[in-house]
Write an enzyme that holds these catalytic residues in place. Structure first.
Site, PDB file in Angstrom:
ATOM      1  N   GLY A  28       0.819  -1.218   0.000  1.00 44.69           N
ATOM      2  CA  GLY A  28       0.000   0.000   0.000  1.00 44.69           C
ATOM      3  C   GLY A  28       0.848   1.261   0.000  1.00 44.69           C
ATOM      4  O   GLY A  28       0.346   2.354  -0.243  1.00 44.69           O
ATOM      5  N   ALA A  33       7.271   7.763  -9.096  1.00 45.69           N
ATOM      6  CA  ALA A  33       7.479   6.987 -10.331  1.00 45.69           C
ATOM      7  C   ALA A  33       8.741   7.373 -11.083  1.00 45.69           C
ATOM      8  O   ALA A  33       8.996   6.850 -12.162  1.00 45.69           O
ATOM      9  CB  ALA A  33       6.271   7.126 -11.244  1.00 45.69           C
ATOM     10  N   GLY A  35      13.018   8.321  -9.990  1.00 47.91           N
ATOM     11  CA  GLY A  35      14.007   8.591  -8.944  1.00 47.91           C
ATOM     12  C   GLY A  35      15.294   9.073  -9.583  1.00 47.91           C
ATOM     13  O   GLY A  35      15.475   8.974 -10.802  1.00 47.91           O
ATOM     14  N   LEU A  36      16.187   9.572  -8.755  1.00 44.89           N
ATOM     15  CA  LEU A  36      17.507   9.970  -9.265  1.00 44.89           C
ATOM     16  C   LEU A  36      18.498   8.849  -8.985  1.00 44.89           C
ATOM     17  O   LEU A  36      18.633   8.403  -7.839  1.00 44.89           O
ATOM     18  CB  LEU A  36      17.991  11.253  -8.568  1.00 44.89           C
ATOM     19  CG  LEU A  36      19.310  11.812  -9.141  1.00 44.89           C
ATOM     20  CD1 LEU A  36      19.047  12.593 -10.443  1.00 44.89           C
ATOM     21  CD2 LEU A  36      20.026  12.705  -8.134  1.00 44.89           C
ATOM     22  N   GLY A  37      19.185   8.356 -10.027  1.00 50.77           N
ATOM     23  CA  GLY A  37      20.261   7.382  -9.841  1.00 50.77           C
ATOM     24  C   GLY A  37      21.476   8.057  -9.240  1.00 50.77           C
ATOM     25  O   GLY A  37      21.690   9.263  -9.427  1.00 50.77           O
ATOM     26  N   ASP A  65      18.000   6.634  -5.581  1.00 45.26           N
ATOM     27  CA  ASP A  65      18.439   5.240  -5.669  1.00 45.26           C
ATOM     28  C   ASP A  65      19.928   5.170  -5.307  1.00 45.26           C
ATOM     29  O   ASP A  65      20.786   5.558  -6.096  1.00 45.26           O
ATOM     30  CB  ASP A  65      18.229   4.724  -7.102  1.00 45.26           C
ATOM     31  CG  ASP A  65      18.681   3.279  -7.248  1.00 45.26           C
ATOM     32  OD1 ASP A  65      17.904   2.390  -6.851  1.00 45.26           O
ATOM     33  OD2 ASP A  65      19.807   3.030  -7.728  1.00 45.26           O
ATOM     34  N   TYR A  70      28.371   2.216  -4.432  1.00 52.01           N
ATOM     35  CA  TYR A  70      28.619   3.427  -5.205  1.00 52.01           C
ATOM     36  C   TYR A  70      29.642   4.331  -4.506  1.00 52.01           C
ATOM     37  O   TYR A  70      30.134   5.297  -5.095  1.00 52.01           O
ATOM     38  CB  TYR A  70      27.317   4.199  -5.487  1.00 52.01           C
ATOM     39  CG  TYR A  70      26.275   3.409  -6.272  1.00 52.01           C
ATOM     40  CD1 TYR A  70      26.630   2.277  -7.006  1.00 52.01           C
ATOM     41  CD2 TYR A  70      24.932   3.787  -6.274  1.00 52.01           C
ATOM     42  CE1 TYR A  70      25.677   1.538  -7.713  1.00 52.01           C
ATOM     43  CE2 TYR A  70      23.976   3.065  -6.985  1.00 52.01           C
ATOM     44  CZ  TYR A  70      24.357   1.940  -7.689  1.00 52.01           C
ATOM     45  OH  TYR A  70      23.401   1.224  -8.381  1.00 52.01           O
ATOM     46  N   LYS A  98      21.293  -0.603  -1.206  1.00 51.65           N
ATOM     47  CA  LYS A  98      21.462  -1.990  -1.670  1.00 51.65           C
ATOM     48  C   LYS A  98      22.598  -2.671  -0.941  1.00 51.65           C
ATOM     49  O   LYS A  98      23.626  -2.039  -0.647  1.00 51.65           O
ATOM     50  CB  LYS A  98      21.755  -2.017  -3.181  1.00 51.65           C
ATOM     51  CG  LYS A  98      20.803  -1.172  -4.017  1.00 51.65           C
ATOM     52  CD  LYS A  98      21.044  -1.339  -5.505  1.00 51.65           C
ATOM     53  CE  LYS A  98      20.269  -0.303  -6.309  1.00 51.65           C
ATOM     54  NZ  LYS A  98      20.984   0.972  -6.482  1.00 51.65           N
ATOM     55  N   HIS A 131      21.660  -6.381  -4.214  1.00 47.30           N
ATOM     56  CA  HIS A 131      22.091  -5.701  -5.440  1.00 47.30           C
ATOM     57  C   HIS A 131      22.222  -6.672  -6.620  1.00 47.30           C
ATOM     58  O   HIS A 131      21.811  -6.372  -7.736  1.00 47.30           O
ATOM     59  CB  HIS A 131      23.433  -5.010  -5.168  1.00 47.30           C
ATOM     60  CG  HIS A 131      23.715  -3.837  -6.031  1.00 47.30           C
ATOM     61  ND1 HIS A 131      24.374  -2.717  -5.593  1.00 47.30           N
ATOM     62  CD2 HIS A 131      23.433  -3.591  -7.333  1.00 47.30           C
ATOM     63  CE1 HIS A 131      24.485  -1.843  -6.586  1.00 47.30           C
ATOM     64  NE2 HIS A 131      23.911  -2.357  -7.649  1.00 47.30           N
TER      65      HIS A 131
HETATM   66  N1  LIG Z   1      20.720  -2.307  -9.684  1.00 41.27           N
HETATM   67  C1  LIG Z   1      21.777  -2.254 -10.480  1.00 41.27           C
HETATM   68  O1  LIG Z   1      22.520  -3.236 -10.638  1.00 41.27           O
HETATM   69  C2  LIG Z   1      22.064  -0.996 -11.235  1.00 41.27           C
HETATM   70  C3  LIG Z   1      22.917  -1.055 -12.349  1.00 41.27           C
HETATM   71  C4  LIG Z   1      23.158   0.140 -13.038  1.00 41.27           C
HETATM   72  C5  LIG Z   1      22.565   1.332 -12.615  1.00 41.27           C
HETATM   73  N2  LIG Z   1      21.758   1.343 -11.502  1.00 41.27           N
HETATM   74  C6  LIG Z   1      21.112   2.590 -11.031  1.00 41.27           C
HETATM   75  O2  LIG Z   1      20.473   3.213 -12.141  1.00 41.27           O
HETATM   76  C7  LIG Z   1      20.940   4.555 -12.269  1.00 41.27           C
HETATM   77  C8  LIG Z   1      20.880   5.011 -13.703  1.00 41.27           C
HETATM   78  O3  LIG Z   1      21.616   4.152 -14.565  1.00 41.27           O
HETATM   79  P1  LIG Z   1      22.930   4.623 -15.335  1.00 41.27           P
HETATM   80  O4  LIG Z   1      23.618   5.648 -14.521  1.00 41.27           O
HETATM   81  O5  LIG Z   1      23.649   3.379 -15.696  1.00 41.27           O
HETATM   82  O6  LIG Z   1      22.410   5.196 -16.713  1.00 41.27           O
HETATM   83  P2  LIG Z   1      21.344   6.245 -17.293  1.00 41.27           P
HETATM   84  O7  LIG Z   1      20.564   6.887 -16.227  1.00 41.27           O
HETATM   85  O8  LIG Z   1      20.636   5.548 -18.392  1.00 41.27           O
HETATM   86  O9  LIG Z   1      22.313   7.305 -17.993  1.00 41.27           O
HETATM   87  C9  LIG Z   1      22.980   8.298 -17.270  1.00 41.27           C
HETATM   88  C10 LIG Z   1      23.706   9.192 -18.265  1.00 41.27           C
HETATM   89  O10 LIG Z   1      22.746   9.844 -19.106  1.00 41.27           O
HETATM   90  C11 LIG Z   1      23.005  11.247 -19.141  1.00 41.27           C
HETATM   91  N3  LIG Z   1      21.695  11.924 -19.099  1.00 41.27           N
HETATM   92  C12 LIG Z   1      20.693  11.735 -18.192  1.00 41.27           C
HETATM   93  N4  LIG Z   1      19.651  12.536 -18.474  1.00 41.27           N
HETATM   94  C13 LIG Z   1      19.987  13.249 -19.578  1.00 41.27           C
HETATM   95  C14 LIG Z   1      19.333  14.248 -20.332  1.00 41.27           C
HETATM   96  N5  LIG Z   1      18.098  14.691 -20.041  1.00 41.27           N
HETATM   97  N6  LIG Z   1      19.980  14.779 -21.411  1.00 41.27           N
HETATM   98  C15 LIG Z   1      21.222  14.351 -21.741  1.00 41.27           C
HETATM   99  N7  LIG Z   1      21.898  13.401 -21.045  1.00 41.27           N
HETATM  100  C16 LIG Z   1      21.291  12.864 -19.978  1.00 41.27           C
HETATM  101  C17 LIG Z   1      23.841  11.542 -17.920  1.00 41.27           C
HETATM  102  O11 LIG Z   1      24.769  12.557 -18.174  1.00 41.27           O
HETATM  103  P3  LIG Z   1      24.742  13.985 -17.348  1.00 41.27           P
HETATM  104  O12 LIG Z   1      25.190  13.693 -15.958  1.00 41.27           O
HETATM  105  O13 LIG Z   1      25.689  14.815 -18.150  1.00 41.27           O
HETATM  106  O14 LIG Z   1      23.335  14.479 -17.429  1.00 41.27           O
HETATM  107  C18 LIG Z   1      24.574  10.237 -17.656  1.00 41.27           C
HETATM  108  O15 LIG Z   1      25.805  10.195 -18.356  1.00 41.27           O
HETATM  109  C19 LIG Z   1      22.346   4.494 -11.653  1.00 41.27           C
HETATM  110  O16 LIG Z   1      22.850   5.772 -11.334  1.00 41.27           O
HETATM  111  C20 LIG Z   1      22.079   3.614 -10.455  1.00 41.27           C
HETATM  112  O17 LIG Z   1      21.457   4.364  -9.420  1.00 41.27           O
HETATM  113  C21 LIG Z   1      21.483   0.189 -10.827  1.00 41.27           C
END
Ligand SMILES: NC(=O)c1ccc[n+]([C@@H]2O[C@H](COP(=O)([O-])OP(=O)(O)OC[C@H]3O[C@@H](n4cnc5c(N)ncnc54)[C@H](OP(=O)(O)O)[C@@H]3O)[C@@H](O)[C@H]2O)c1
Length: 347
Positions: A28, A33, A35-37, A65, A70, A98, A131
């Protein structure tokens, strides 16, 4: 003063959090919907990411997240403390962390969560994830060939020992929900059968070129919310996660065409699609214009039904985060980590 930018309505440069859609978990509880990675992909430092957390809260994000691996929870903790001190009750934030792979041991789970709580300066987490289902340590920043000599396959009985401790964290009030990440359908089936407290969320790679329709449908039909990582195709991902076959969803002609119609960056189209499809994207960015346009995108003009159909047709089954460092014996390929045959890959 009311301002508008190309990606949607902004009031004084921020999105009103009440307008951001929410997903209801089986308990509940409701999570924002989007979040910030916070994974800096081995090249964005902790200070910049902590600054982005504070900046993102100021433009309307309420969901972050995080993860111990990290290496920035300590700095993010100070940022969150500022956010709460300034004008926000803790209860209005959604904080995920995680358990890292070298902490699956029965005596390690609770101390590891305690450490994240201390670093994040919180008294509870909204969500705590395992994780990866593999208990295989690799050092931060390692390359793709890095293997632990003690690497082990997925053994369900071992995973359940970890999960029992995750359940205990809920009993102790340290975390409100527990969940999984990087799981396959066969692994989740076993967990759903044996869990006393079932996962509320499964975090998985999801973007227009990797839509994982079977796993997406499976988790939703079992009351589990899919959280989508690398939602814009992780253009800054570490070298170990790059291969020649990888594609970039932000360069796909369908995504580019929709972006032109809306006057936004293709990344924003990926985020809008994700929220409309029903997953929770967690885009990473330390650029204020980018993270602001990502959240503005989810409260502005939606993709049309025909655009949603066009995006669903560009799936390329292109997994970017393959996880090679978790392989446990010679001669394996990364597909073995994901049980592509439909059965858990034997040890
Ligand atoms: N559970 C897991 O195993 C796992 C694995 C991978 C990731 N994650 C989580 O997921 C999050 C996101 O994944 P990710 O970091 O791999 O990749 P992502 O969010 O797909 O890509 C991030 C990249 O995209 C760019 N970006 C984002 N928004 C943009 C926009 N509006 N215009 C232009 N560029 C943009 C960012 O650059 P700028 O900074 O220059 O905007 C950054 O280089 C991670 O930070 C983490 O929290 C979890």
């Amino acid at each position: 003063m009311k301002l508008h930018d190309a990606s949607g309505p902004l009031i004084n440069g921020h999105v009103e959090p009440a307008l951001v859609p929410q997903r209801t978990l089986y308990t509940g509880a409701r999570m924002p919907a989007i979040g910030l990675g916070t994974f800096g992909s081995d090249h964005v430092n902790a200070g910049e990411i902590a600054a982005a957390v504070e900046g993102a809260a100021a433009v309307g994000y309420r969901h972050f997240d995080c993860a111990s691996v990290y290496g920035n929870e300590h700095e993010i903790g100070y940022a969150l403390e500022q956010v709460v001190r300034r004008d926000l009750e803790r209860g209005r934030l959604w904080i995920t962390s995680k358990l890292w792979n070298d902490k699956h041991g029965e005596n390690d789970v609770i101390p590891s969560c305690q450490q994240s709580l201390a670093d994040l300066r919180l008294s509870y987490l909204d969500l705590y994830l395992v994780h990866w289902p593999f208990p295989n340590f690799h050092p931060p920043g390692c390359d793709v060939t890095s293997r632990s000599k003690d690497a082990k396959p997925y053994i369900h009985a071992e995973f359940m020992k970890t999960w029992r401790k995750m359940e205990e964290l809920v009993d102790l009030g340290m975390v409100r929900h527990i969940g999984t990440s990087n799981m396959s359908i066969p692994k989740l089936k076993l967990l759903l059968h044996d869990a006393r407290i079932k996962p509320a969320v499964n975090e998985m790679e999801l973007h227009p070129h990797f839509q994982q329709p079977q796993l997406f449908d499976f988790v939703r039909s079992n009351g589990i919310v899919p959280v989508g990582y690398s939602p814009v195709g992780s253009p800054g991902r570490p070298e170990r996660d790059r291969t020649a076959e990888d594609t970039a969803p932000t360069q796909d002609p369908v995504i580019v065409k929709i972006a032109k119609r809306l006057g936004v960056h293709p990344a924003v189209v990926c985020i809008k699609w994700a929220v409309q499809r029903g997953q929770v994207p967690i885009p990473f960015s330390t650029n204020r214009d980018h993270y602001r346009s990502n959240i503005a995108g989810v409260v502005s003009e939606p993709l049309t039904d025909s655009e949603m159909r066009e995006v669903s047709a560009i799936d390329r089954n292109c997994r970017l985060i393959k996880g090679q460092v978790f392989l446990w014996k010679d001669g394996q390929s990364w597909e073995d980590l994901w049980d592509v045959s439909g059965e858990i890959t034997p040890p």
